[in-house]
Design a protein around this motif. Sequence first.
Motif, PDB file in Angstrom:
ATOM      1  N   UNK B 121       0.818  -1.207   0.000  1.00 56.84           N
ATOM      2  CA  UNK B 121       0.000   0.000   0.000  1.00 56.84           C
ATOM      3  C   UNK B 121       0.856   1.263   0.000  1.00 56.84           C
ATOM      4  N   UNK B 122       2.057   1.120   0.598  1.00 54.34           N
ATOM      5  CA  UNK B 122       2.907   2.298   0.755  1.00 54.34           C
ATOM      6  C   UNK B 122       3.245   2.905  -0.597  1.00 54.34           C
ATOM      7  N   UNK B 123       3.240   4.217  -0.655  1.00 49.41           N
ATOM      8  CA  UNK B 123       3.582   4.922  -1.892  1.00 49.41           C
ATOM      9  C   UNK B 123       2.370   5.476  -2.603  1.00 49.41           C
ATOM     10  N   UNK B 124       1.225   4.769  -2.495  1.00 49.82           N
ATOM     11  CA  UNK B 124       0.011   5.216  -3.169  1.00 49.82           C
ATOM     12  C   UNK B 124      -0.391   6.602  -2.678  1.00 49.82           C
ATOM     13  N   UNK B 135       6.687   3.132 -12.074  1.00 47.27           N
ATOM     14  CA  UNK B 135       5.906   2.303 -11.138  1.00 47.27           C
ATOM     15  C   UNK B 135       4.517   2.016 -11.701  1.00 47.27           C
ATOM     16  N   UNK B 136       4.048   0.801 -11.468  1.00 50.49           N
ATOM     17  CA  UNK B 136       2.714   0.387 -11.901  1.00 50.49           C
ATOM     18  C   UNK B 136       1.917  -0.075 -10.677  1.00 50.49           C
ATOM     19  N   UNK B 137       0.600  -0.012 -10.826  1.00 50.64           N
ATOM     20  CA  UNK B 137      -0.230  -0.547  -9.752  1.00 50.64           C
ATOM     21  C   UNK B 137      -0.833  -1.868 -10.216  1.00 50.64           C
ATOM     22  N   UNK B 138      -1.396  -2.594  -9.253  1.00 49.61           N
ATOM     23  CA  UNK B 138      -1.986  -3.899  -9.558  1.00 49.61           C
ATOM     24  C   UNK B 138      -3.257  -4.029  -8.718  1.00 49.61           C
ATOM     25  N   UNK B 139      -4.280  -4.628  -9.299  1.00 51.80           N
ATOM     26  CA  UNK B 139      -5.531  -4.780  -8.556  1.00 51.80           C
ATOM     27  C   UNK B 139      -5.603  -6.182  -7.958  1.00 51.80           C
ATOM     28  N   UNK B 148      -3.241  -1.727  -5.499  1.00 53.30           N
ATOM     29  CA  UNK B 148      -1.987  -1.672  -4.734  1.00 53.30           C
ATOM     30  C   UNK B 148      -0.826  -1.300  -5.641  1.00 53.30           C
ATOM     31  N   UNK B 149       0.241  -0.840  -5.019  1.00 56.91           N
ATOM     32  CA  UNK B 149       1.453  -0.564  -5.777  1.00 56.91           C
ATOM     33  C   UNK B 149       2.197  -1.875  -6.024  1.00 56.91           C
ATOM     34  N   UNK B 150       2.580  -2.123  -7.280  1.00 61.07           N
ATOM     35  CA  UNK B 150       3.387  -3.299  -7.635  1.00 61.07           C
ATOM     36  C   UNK B 150       4.843  -2.852  -7.666  1.00 61.07           C
ATOM     37  N   UNK B 151       5.549  -3.123  -6.584  1.00 58.55           N
ATOM     38  CA  UNK B 151       6.927  -2.630  -6.480  1.00 58.55           C
ATOM     39  C   UNK B 151       7.859  -3.548  -7.259  1.00 58.55           C
ATOM     40  N   UNK B 152       8.546  -3.027  -8.269  1.00 55.20           N
ATOM     41  CA  UNK B 152       9.420  -3.908  -9.057  1.00 55.20           C
ATOM     42  C   UNK B 152      10.637  -4.348  -8.259  1.00 55.20           C
ATOM     43  N   UNK B 153      11.113  -5.568  -8.514  1.00 54.74           N
ATOM     44  CA  UNK B 153      12.296  -6.103  -7.832  1.00 54.74           C
ATOM     45  C   UNK B 153      13.489  -5.196  -8.086  1.00 54.74           C
ATOM     46  N   UNK B 154      14.250  -4.987  -7.042  1.00 56.87           N
ATOM     47  CA  UNK B 154      15.441  -4.147  -7.120  1.00 56.87           C
ATOM     48  C   UNK B 154      16.650  -5.068  -7.028  1.00 56.87           C
TER      49      UNK B 154
END
Lengths: 238, 287
Positions: B121-124, B135-139, B148-154
């Motif tokens: 949820x963080x970042x939204x 950044x992309x979101x995902x339902x 929700x925020x889809x946080x890409x792997x770092x």
Amino acid sequence: MSVTRAEVAAVACAELFRGDGEILVSPMGLLPSIGARLARLTFEPDLLLTNGEAYLVDTDGTIEGWQPFRKVLDTVVPHGKRHVVMGANQVSRHGDQNISAIGDHDRPVKQLLGVRGGPGNTVNHRTSYWVPRHGKRVFVSEVDIVSGVGYRQAKGFPFHDVHRVVTNLAVLDFGGPDHTMRLVSTHPGVSVDEVCANTSFELHTEGVTETREPTGEELRLLREVVDPKGHREREVPS
Amino acid sequence: MPDKRTTPDEIVAELSDGMTIGIGGWGSRRKPMALVRALLRSPVKDLTVVSYGGPDVGLLASAGKIRRLVFGFVTLDSIPFDPWFSRVREQGAIEVTEYDEGVFGTALSAAAQRLPFLPTRAGLGSAVMDLNPHLRSVRSPYDDGEELLAVPALKLDAALIHLNRADARGNAQYLGPDPYFDELFALASARTFVSVEKIVDTAELTAGGPVQSLLLNRSSVDGVAETPKGAHFTTAAPDYGRDERFQRHYAESAKDLDKWPAFADRFLSGDEQRYQDEVAKFTEEAA
């Protein structure tokens, strides 16, 4: 000795936690920390306190739990049993907060800390702000960079709960029309006009009261137990 | 049984221009400063630095090593702002990816779990979304349908970490109260290099602390260097706390470009032994 402004502000910070019960409080900065300990020693005895590092501690420093930074971000913040009080270099009428940078993000006029945990805190659990110097540069119509999420962007967010802002002059919340900032109370000796004159946007000012003074027992605890060296007076000079 | 003992300079020799380097610790706490100082002495440049930032970021910025910084904050803890970080940001001299602290950890977790992303949820609703258009979101596919925020792997090319003890094979131990995110950095990285206060026999690890303090096992460690006071001037509890006096000297020197060359000449121009010797002299002078 008469009650000082810092002592009124400390009690206003303590009042942030009234009704919180057995949850973790994370007060950033001096006055919120004093307020949290005062609340824990008086009307909210079940609060969980941190030492700012990896320990949960009683008011006497006894360790009662382990809570490293990783655990805070992985579980405590999303779980939501927490009330954080953050600083704010800027706060807007709609409750946006900025601690990241002032000016354009690509090349800020003043680099600050970064967004830190503000985005996550504000969408996961109750968040309040502490502002030691209430002024127009802090209370702005629009923040430059949204670190803490305010009420406009938070529509439909299930756990958004920006509670209050305590300053050296007043207590404010977002009970105005469309969750805009409302002046709840001014500290003794501060007028509504003075608060408005130090705020860049219009405040909702119906039903403003006076911030309560500490009780005798609260004063004793503040002066003898919580902050015997009087650090509070340096953050909020009388 | 492989012996993974190495030195800071040999570790840095494994790094190359343009790499994405994760640095463990948190703020001005348990930073692999001896490895950072070795980096400062090296020709390596154009780094993407991934850090819960402290003076590691300031020092690398001072030497122009950082092309991009992935961060949630940079602070010296007892001193709120790092002057070098402030300077390079206010000059627009480095690119940044600014994440919430939790989003940052989620990105490392995704890489550690070999997932393309993880939701949070963080970042939204915050500037994290506006400032990072990738950044992309995902339902949620379940009944709640939450966005929700889809946080890409770092993913990291190398992780640099400082811990208290390790054996020669790379089993590594923290003895302070907080592991920070160090094992996530290690798992998110193709290679991990650890500096420690002391290399000990394997049996000494559990003699010196509970088994839970063995943060990294040797399968995720590629090299281990013994660097006494290698986190100086940041903390390495319980071996030592932050050197507040020296940190103030760093911050005051970094704030003033007229003072900085003297600091850099004295403390950063030689090898690690010279640094530690000069710090000892500085401490004596100030006492």
